[in-house]
Write a protein that holds these residues in place. Structure first.
Motif, PDB file in Angstrom:
ATOM      1  N   ALA A  27       0.819  -1.208   0.000  1.00  0.00           N
ATOM      2  CA  ALA A  27       0.000   0.000   0.000  1.00  0.00           C
ATOM      3  C   ALA A  27       0.857   1.263   0.000  1.00  0.00           C
ATOM      4  O   ALA A  27       0.408   2.327  -0.452  1.00  0.00           O
ATOM      5  N   ALA A  28       2.102   1.140   0.496  1.00  0.00           N
ATOM      6  CA  ALA A  28       3.019   2.280   0.532  1.00  0.00           C
ATOM      7  C   ALA A  28       3.820   2.418  -0.758  1.00  0.00           C
ATOM      8  O   ALA A  28       4.731   3.256  -0.840  1.00  0.00           O
ATOM      9  N   GLY A  29       3.497   1.592  -1.742  1.00  0.00           N
ATOM     10  CA  GLY A  29       4.174   1.690  -3.028  1.00  0.00           C
ATOM     11  C   GLY A  29       5.394   0.815  -3.180  1.00  0.00           C
ATOM     12  O   GLY A  29       6.184   0.983  -4.115  1.00  0.00           O
ATOM     13  N   VAL A  30       5.548  -0.158  -2.286  1.00  0.00           N
ATOM     14  CA  VAL A  30       6.676  -1.087  -2.346  1.00  0.00           C
ATOM     15  C   VAL A  30       6.297  -2.302  -3.190  1.00  0.00           C
ATOM     16  O   VAL A  30       5.177  -2.812  -3.089  1.00  0.00           O
ATOM     17  N   GLU A  31       7.230  -2.755  -4.009  1.00  0.00           N
ATOM     18  CA  GLU A  31       7.036  -4.013  -4.738  1.00  0.00           C
ATOM     19  C   GLU A  31       7.352  -5.155  -3.766  1.00  0.00           C
ATOM     20  O   GLU A  31       8.497  -5.273  -3.314  1.00  0.00           O
ATOM     21  N   VAL A  32       6.362  -5.966  -3.442  1.00  0.00           N
ATOM     22  CA  VAL A  32       6.517  -6.951  -2.373  1.00  0.00           C
ATOM     23  C   VAL A  32       6.485  -8.373  -2.921  1.00  0.00           C
ATOM     24  O   VAL A  32       5.594  -8.741  -3.694  1.00  0.00           O
ATOM     25  N   VAL A  33       7.456  -9.167  -2.491  1.00  0.00           N
ATOM     26  CA  VAL A  33       7.471 -10.602  -2.728  1.00  0.00           C
ATOM     27  C   VAL A  33       7.232 -11.281  -1.386  1.00  0.00           C
ATOM     28  O   VAL A  33       7.999 -11.073  -0.439  1.00  0.00           O
ATOM     29  N   VAL A  48       1.106  -7.974  -3.873  1.00  0.00           N
ATOM     30  CA  VAL A  48       2.062  -8.927  -3.297  1.00  0.00           C
ATOM     31  C   VAL A  48       2.178 -10.140  -4.220  1.00  0.00           C
ATOM     32  O   VAL A  48       1.176 -10.770  -4.552  1.00  0.00           O
ATOM     33  N   SER A  49       3.391 -10.455  -4.633  1.00  0.00           N
ATOM     34  CA  SER A  49       3.652 -11.638  -5.459  1.00  0.00           C
ATOM     35  C   SER A  49       4.091 -12.781  -4.557  1.00  0.00           C
ATOM     36  O   SER A  49       5.022 -12.624  -3.762  1.00  0.00           O
ATOM     37  N   GLY A  50       3.426 -13.920  -4.673  1.00  0.00           N
ATOM     38  CA  GLY A  50       3.745 -15.058  -3.819  1.00  0.00           C
ATOM     39  C   GLY A  50       4.767 -15.995  -4.444  1.00  0.00           C
ATOM     40  O   GLY A  50       4.722 -16.267  -5.638  1.00  0.00           O
ATOM     41  N   VAL A  51       5.683 -16.481  -3.622  1.00  0.00           N
ATOM     42  CA  VAL A  51       6.726 -17.407  -4.058  1.00  0.00           C
ATOM     43  C   VAL A  51       6.819 -18.544  -3.053  1.00  0.00           C
ATOM     44  O   VAL A  51       6.833 -18.303  -1.839  1.00  0.00           O
ATOM     45  N   THR A  52       6.884 -19.757  -3.541  1.00  0.00           N
ATOM     46  CA  THR A  52       7.079 -20.916  -2.654  1.00  0.00           C
ATOM     47  C   THR A  52       8.503 -20.910  -2.128  1.00  0.00           C
ATOM     48  O   THR A  52       9.465 -20.803  -2.898  1.00  0.00           O
ATOM     49  N   PHE A  53       8.632 -21.034  -0.809  1.00  0.00           N
ATOM     50  CA  PHE A  53       9.935 -20.879  -0.161  1.00  0.00           C
ATOM     51  C   PHE A  53       9.901 -21.643   1.153  1.00  0.00           C
ATOM     52  O   PHE A  53       8.941 -21.552   1.906  1.00  0.00           O
ATOM     53  N   SER A  64      15.952 -22.795  -1.702  1.00  0.00           N
ATOM     54  CA  SER A  64      14.778 -22.020  -2.099  1.00  0.00           C
ATOM     55  C   SER A  64      15.184 -20.666  -2.680  1.00  0.00           C
ATOM     56  O   SER A  64      14.563 -20.173  -3.632  1.00  0.00           O
ATOM     57  N   TRP A  65      16.207 -20.073  -2.100  1.00  0.00           N
ATOM     58  CA  TRP A  65      16.703 -18.776  -2.565  1.00  0.00           C
ATOM     59  C   TRP A  65      17.150 -18.877  -4.019  1.00  0.00           C
ATOM     60  O   TRP A  65      16.798 -18.027  -4.853  1.00  0.00           O
ATOM     61  N   ARG A  66      17.935 -19.917  -4.305  1.00  0.00           N
ATOM     62  CA  ARG A  66      18.420 -20.104  -5.681  1.00  0.00           C
ATOM     63  C   ARG A  66      17.269 -20.435  -6.619  1.00  0.00           C
ATOM     64  O   ARG A  66      17.194 -19.902  -7.727  1.00  0.00           O
TER      65      ARG A  66
END
Length: 268
Positions: A27-33, A48-53, A64-66
């Protein structure tokens, strides 16, 4: 820090505090993962973009990072929030329960920190936020693994804050009191005697009566915008302010009595 236009990673973002922080940042304009062990099953908030981790061990964090390609992309803000709980007598429960807590909330969090700290430079600095707990100051009965992990995390945050150039990274420990989330719904274990039952019921009541996770998110964004570092306590007024003062100035025996009263258990 001007938040708009920044890029953030929030681990454990599918529910509770992590989800609230993700929504507030977006909401503050941050690109969030945001990460979750099963990201495809999560209804992610807008922005918010979701990633399996998998944060459960240091090795799973690295793989998971790689796999997520994070080694090829940068973050300005990293919020290490993944956590869980295990309830029961330390003496009687399987040691694996306590080991899992340390792996996830201490070693996993440390590995996330190392990976992101190694990517920041004076030209491309960042902010590392670790979600700590007031259990560092007032341990929760029958949650010894959780207490140990959060106490270790607190010492870790202070260590890296001392050794890290603030022009490269600012380090924040957001130390939470009871927050009105469904955390206890996912705690492994259950009370097995009257004393444990009293503690468990007190825990559940305190969580239910705690501030909403959106309050925590608002406090964190305020801290980020003001470039605050170090320990930031948040929770009810009693926990975050009064309890903190008691922890500093009361004797250990009085603090233990206060903690037993809070969790409605007798002190042996």
């Amino acid at each position: 820090m001007e938040l708009a236009g920044k890029r953030a990673l929030v681990t454990g973002a599918s529910r509770g505090v992590g989800r609230a922080i993700s929504k507030a940042l977006a909401a503050a304009g941050v690109e969030v993962v945001g990460t979750s062990r099963n990201a495809d099953r999560v209804d992610w908030p807008e922005g918010v973009s979701g990633v399996t981790f998998d944060c459960s061990t240091a090795s799973s964090v690295e793989s998971s990072w790689r796999a997520a390609g994070f080694d090829q992309s940068g973050f300005d803000i990293v919020v290490s929030n993944a956590g869980s709980g295990a309830f029961g007598s330390f003496r009687d429960e399987d040691f694996e329960n306590w080991e899992d807590q340390i792996q996830l909330m201490l070693l996993g969090a440390m590995k996330v920190s190392q990976l992101v700290l190694s990517s920041w430079t004076p030209a491309n600095p960042g902010v590392l936020v670790q979600i700590g707990s007031l259990a560092t100051e007032y341990p929760i009965p029958y949650m010894s693994g959780y207490n140990a992990a959060k106490a270790g995390l607190a010492a870790f945050c202070e260590s890296i804050r001392l050794e890290t150039d603030p022009r490269i990274a600012r380090v924040v420990e957001l130390r939470l009191g009871d927050v009105a989330t469904r955390f206890n719904d996912h705690v492994k274990g259950a009370p097995k005697d009257p004393r444990q039952k009293d503690a468990w019921e007190a825990m559940c009541q305190h969580v239910e009566e705690g501030p909403e996770p959106e309050i925590v998110a608002k406090r964190l964004l305020k801290a980020l915008s003001r470039d605050q570092v170090g320990i930031i306590r948040t929770g009810s007024f009693f926990q975050a302010i009064v309890g903190s003062l008691f922890a500093r100035f009361l004797s250990s025996s009085l603090k233990a009595k206060l903690n037993c009263y809070y969790y409605r258990i007798s002190n042996y």
